[in-house]
Design an enzyme around this catalytic site. Structure first.
Site, PDB file in Angstrom:
ATOM      1  N   SER A   1      -7.962   1.082   3.127  1.00 59.81           N
ATOM      2  CA  SER A   1      -8.381   0.561   1.912  1.00 59.81           C
ATOM      3  C   SER A   1      -9.609  -0.477   2.190  1.00 59.81           C
ATOM      4  O   SER A   1      -9.899  -0.856   3.209  1.00 59.81           O
ATOM      5  CB  SER A   1      -7.368  -0.199   1.359  1.00 59.81           C
ATOM      6  OG  SER A   1      -7.805  -1.173  -0.021  1.00 59.81           O
ATOM      7  N   SER A   2     -10.126  -0.741   0.962  1.00 56.41           N
ATOM      8  CA  SER A   2     -11.544  -1.833   0.920  1.00 56.41           C
ATOM      9  C   SER A   2     -10.922  -2.973   0.077  1.00 56.41           C
ATOM     10  O   SER A   2     -11.850  -3.834   0.112  1.00 56.41           O
ATOM     11  CB  SER A   2     -12.469  -1.250   0.219  1.00 56.41           C
ATOM     12  OG  SER A   2     -13.043  -0.028   1.040  1.00 56.41           O
TER      13      SER A   2
ATOM     14  N   THR B   1      -9.097   0.401  -9.836  1.00 60.83           N
ATOM     15  CA  THR B   1      -8.259  -0.626  -9.244  1.00 60.83           C
ATOM     16  C   THR B   1      -8.537  -1.823 -10.071  1.00 60.83           C
ATOM     17  O   THR B   1      -8.968  -1.633 -11.119  1.00 60.83           O
ATOM     18  CB  THR B   1      -8.718  -0.824  -7.881  1.00 60.83           C
ATOM     19  OG1 THR B   1      -8.797   0.189  -7.223  1.00 60.83           O
ATOM     20  CG2 THR B   1      -8.140  -1.921  -7.135  1.00 60.83           C
TER      21      THR B   1
ATOM     22  N   GLY C   1     -12.863  -1.530  -7.103  1.00 59.00           N
ATOM     23  CA  GLY C   1     -14.130  -0.898  -7.184  1.00 59.00           C
ATOM     24  C   GLY C   1     -14.407  -0.125  -5.856  1.00 59.00           C
ATOM     25  O   GLY C   1     -15.701  -0.148  -5.094  1.00 59.00           O
ATOM     26  N   GLY C   2     -13.182   0.280  -5.038  1.00 60.03           N
ATOM     27  CA  GLY C   2     -13.342   0.880  -3.898  1.00 60.03           C
ATOM     28  C   GLY C   2     -14.279   0.411  -2.965  1.00 60.03           C
ATOM     29  O   GLY C   2     -14.172  -0.951  -2.378  1.00 60.03           O
TER      30      GLY C   2
ATOM     31  N   ARG D   1       0.784  -1.277  -0.171  1.00 60.69           N
ATOM     32  CA  ARG D   1       0.135   0.112  -0.004  1.00 60.69           C
ATOM     33  C   ARG D   1       0.811   1.282  -0.022  1.00 60.69           C
ATOM     34  O   ARG D   1       2.034   1.196   0.496  1.00 60.69           O
ATOM     35  CB  ARG D   1      -0.778  -0.164   1.252  1.00 60.69           C
ATOM     36  CG  ARG D   1      -1.809   1.198   1.614  1.00 60.69           C
ATOM     37  CD  ARG D   1      -2.906   1.291   0.316  1.00 60.69           C
ATOM     38  NE  ARG D   1      -4.184   1.819   0.949  1.00 60.69           N
ATOM     39  CZ  ARG D   1      -5.394   2.105  -0.141  1.00 60.69           C
ATOM     40  NH1 ARG D   1      -5.077   1.666  -1.264  1.00 60.69           N
ATOM     41  NH2 ARG D   1      -6.040   2.840   0.323  1.00 60.69           N
TER      42      ARG D   1
ATOM     43  N   ASN E   1      -6.034   4.087  -7.344  1.00 61.49           N
ATOM     44  CA  ASN E   1      -7.359   4.748  -6.611  1.00 61.49           C
ATOM     45  C   ASN E   1      -8.509   5.152  -7.778  1.00 61.49           C
ATOM     46  O   ASN E   1      -9.063   4.591  -8.338  1.00 61.49           O
ATOM     47  CB  ASN E   1      -7.289   5.989  -5.690  1.00 61.49           C
ATOM     48  CG  ASN E   1      -8.383   6.211  -4.538  1.00 61.49           C
ATOM     49  OD1 ASN E   1      -9.347   5.553  -4.758  1.00 61.49           O
ATOM     50  ND2 ASN E   1      -8.299   7.332  -4.080  1.00 61.49           N
TER      51      ASN E   1
HETATM   52  N1  GLY Z   1      -8.224   3.143  -3.309  1.00 61.36           N
HETATM   53  C1  GLY Z   1      -9.422   2.071  -3.094  1.00 61.36           C
HETATM   54  C2  GLY Z   1      -9.201   1.288  -1.964  1.00 61.36           C
HETATM   55  O1  GLY Z   1      -8.121   0.985  -1.534  1.00 61.36           O
HETATM   56  O2  GLY Z   1      -9.899   0.675  -1.420  1.00 61.36           O
END
Ligand code: GLY
Length: 533
Positions: free
Chosen positions: A415-416, A344, A436-437, A70, A364
């Site tokens: 993050s997700s 992503t 997809g965040g 990350r 992102n």
């Molecule tokens: N940038 C999207 C995530 O890390 O969840």
């Protein structure tokens, strides 16, 4: 369908490069590394060397580990850096331009991964990407459309002309040549991580930051380190689910949601019926409420993972579940567990020995911050927007957070992402993940239910229309056609709210079928591609 090995990624060329590596004697790690380099060229909207990601690896002998590459906040980042003069969070600076860029982790991550189990030389794995960057990639309809859609930001936030801004309008069939990126990849090939984090590339990044008002320094780059972490694990029905720990919330949310479904016979209640959707939405909203308070970089804040995943806690969270009525999100707060723009891309790979890699990587937003490093030809992420600019202020994904995810120097933003691997009877069963965040954990959740409860094959499970609930806003976001009219009417009567939305997630997955064959699932929401041998 394949007998031995399978690669699923967001681009047919990247998939083909991964399969060629496997056929050449490379393992799943080699293929993942080669596919990631390739995606940085074929799919610069999300594939990257200027971003970061997460990866879950399961070796054929059953051992598993997670790699966190990350991005981190630059050392000069401050708690209130995204608060404007009016005292309010300013999404323009957290989402776009140089201040939105975190220190990239992808290159260090790929080298750490390769050092662990890679078999073929790194030069062999990166060379196909160099050739693609130098000789060009032909733009598909979706790629031309997306690039045209981002041209304004790429012009506005980059200080130098670059490959993407070479034309005023891209046409389908145009070739995108990326000679500066090819040179950068050659430096990485020849010098290793130092080809990115020190020397000419690092100087180009710092110069771009100086010209555009960013914070990433030479020291930030030289100091970046990826982290190997233990995976998070849980059971769902007769499967063992292995996923990504914090600083991603994705794995823990996924396990919370799956555990929350154990109390329901989903096979009997049926696919995408009102009772099934109601239960799924209620577990989703409770999990996302927890996300808003309890999650952040584990080096800076204690994330109560064990508590959040304990059966007792999840049962308590669902104690007020009413099978007939929606619980308004305003009545749901984060629980108190016992203490102890969305772009992503995901890769799922299984090799002939049974090693598996599930890797999600990101800039992102689409084309990240819009900052292309002058002379070095790659896009920098806008991951700083994944921090909470201020308590309760939604980010680009509508996600809110608190102090646990505030900006601090060197900190990883929450993050997700949920790269995930499932075992059944101790054997590899499924590899999956999604971009997809905030919709990543819920997309992965639904695909798992589609296979485990509804008996779908991999491609069918990936194709099936999806919905999403993230606590706030208190709305079921549903792909068109995902819920039959009578079920949506019933859900409205139960107190749910609906909003139609564009495609949700882009899941790439591999299933080990009972006969041992591998079935790829490449998401038709993109131009994703599965291939094996
Ligand atoms: N940038 C999207 C995530 O890390 O969840």
């Amino acid at each position: 369908m394949a007998d031995h090995a399978m690669v699923v990624s967001a681009h047919p060329m990247a998939t083909a490069i991964g399969v060629a590596v496997l056929r050449d004697g490379g393992n799943a790690v080699d293929a993942a590394v080669a596919v990631h380099w390739a995606l940085a060229v074929t799919s610069p909207w999300a594939g990257n060397i200027g971003g970061g990601g997460f990866l879950v690896l399961r070796q054929a002998d059953g051992r598993s580990l997670a790699l966190d590459f990350r991005e981190t906040a630059p050392a000069a980042a401050t708690h209130d850096m995204f608060i404007g003069k009016d005292g309010r969070a300013d999404p323009d600076i957290s989402e776009l331009g140089a201040l939105s860029c975190g220190v990239p982790g992808s290159v260090a991550g790929l080298f750490a991964l390769h050092d662990s189990l890679g078999r073929l030389p790194m030069a062999r794995l990166i060379q196909p990407a160099i050739e693609l960057a130098r000789h060009g990639c032909v733009l598909s309809p979706l790629e031309a459309k997306d690039l045209n859609g981002c041209l304004r930001k790429l012009r506005l936030y980059s200080s130098r002309p670059n490959a993407f801004t070479a034309k005023d309008r891209w046409q389908v069939g145009d070739t995108l040549f990326q000679p500066e990126l090819a040179n950068t990849l050659e430096r990485i090939r020849d010098l290793g991580p130092d080809g990115f984090y020190r020397g000419e590339t690092a100087r180009a990044i710092v110069a771009e930051m100086d010209r555009t008002g960013g914070l990433i320094s030479a020291q930030d780059l030289a100091g970046y380190t990826p982290v190997w972490r233990p995976v998070v694990k849980g059971r769902y029905r007769d499967t063992e689910v292995i996923s990504m720990p914090p600083p991603s919330s994705g794995g823990v949310l996924l396990l919370q949601m799956l555990e929350g479904m154990e109390g329901m016979d989903v096979r009997r209640s049926g696919w995408q019926t009102a009772p099934t959707i109601h239960r799924m939405v209620e577990v989703e909203r409770r999990a996302f409420a927890d996300r808003s308070v309890h999650f952040g970089d584990p080096c800076f804040t204690e994330v109560p993972v064990a508590g959040l995943l304990s059966d007792q806690y999840i049962a308590e969270r669902l104690a007020d579940f009413d099978p007939e009525r929606a619980t308004p999100s305003t009545r749901i707060l984060a629980g108190e567990p016992p203490v102890e723009h969305e772009q992503t891309t995901h890769i799922s790979i299984v090799d002939a020995e049974g090693n598996a890699v599930s890797c999600t990587t990101t800039l992102n937003g689409m084309y990240g911050s819009g900052v292309v490093v002058g002379g070095a030809g790659f896009v920098l992420n806008n991951e700083m927007d994944d921090f909470s600019a201020a308590p309760g202020v939604p980010n680009n994904y509508g996600l809110t957070g608190g102090e646990a995810n505030s900006v601090a120097p060197g900190k990883r933003m929450l993050s997700s992402m949920a790269p995930t691997i499932l075992e059944r009877n101790g054997e590899l069963f499924m590899v999956l993940g999604s971009p997809g965040g905030s919709t990543i954990p819920t997309s992965v959740f639904q695909v798992i239910l589609n296979v485990v409860d509804h008996g779908m094959g991999m491609q069918q499970a990936v194709n099936a229309p999806r919905f999403h609930h993230q606590w706030l806003p208190d709305t079921i976001q549903a792909e068109v056609g995902s819920i039959a009219k009578q079920d949506s009417l019933r859900l409205v009567h139960m107190g749910h709210h609906f909003k139609a939305r564009r495609p949700l997630g882009r899941v790439d997955a591999v299933l080990v079928r009972p006969d041992g064959k591998l079935e790829g699932g490449a998401d038709p929401r993109g131009e994703d591609h599965a291939r094996g041998y």
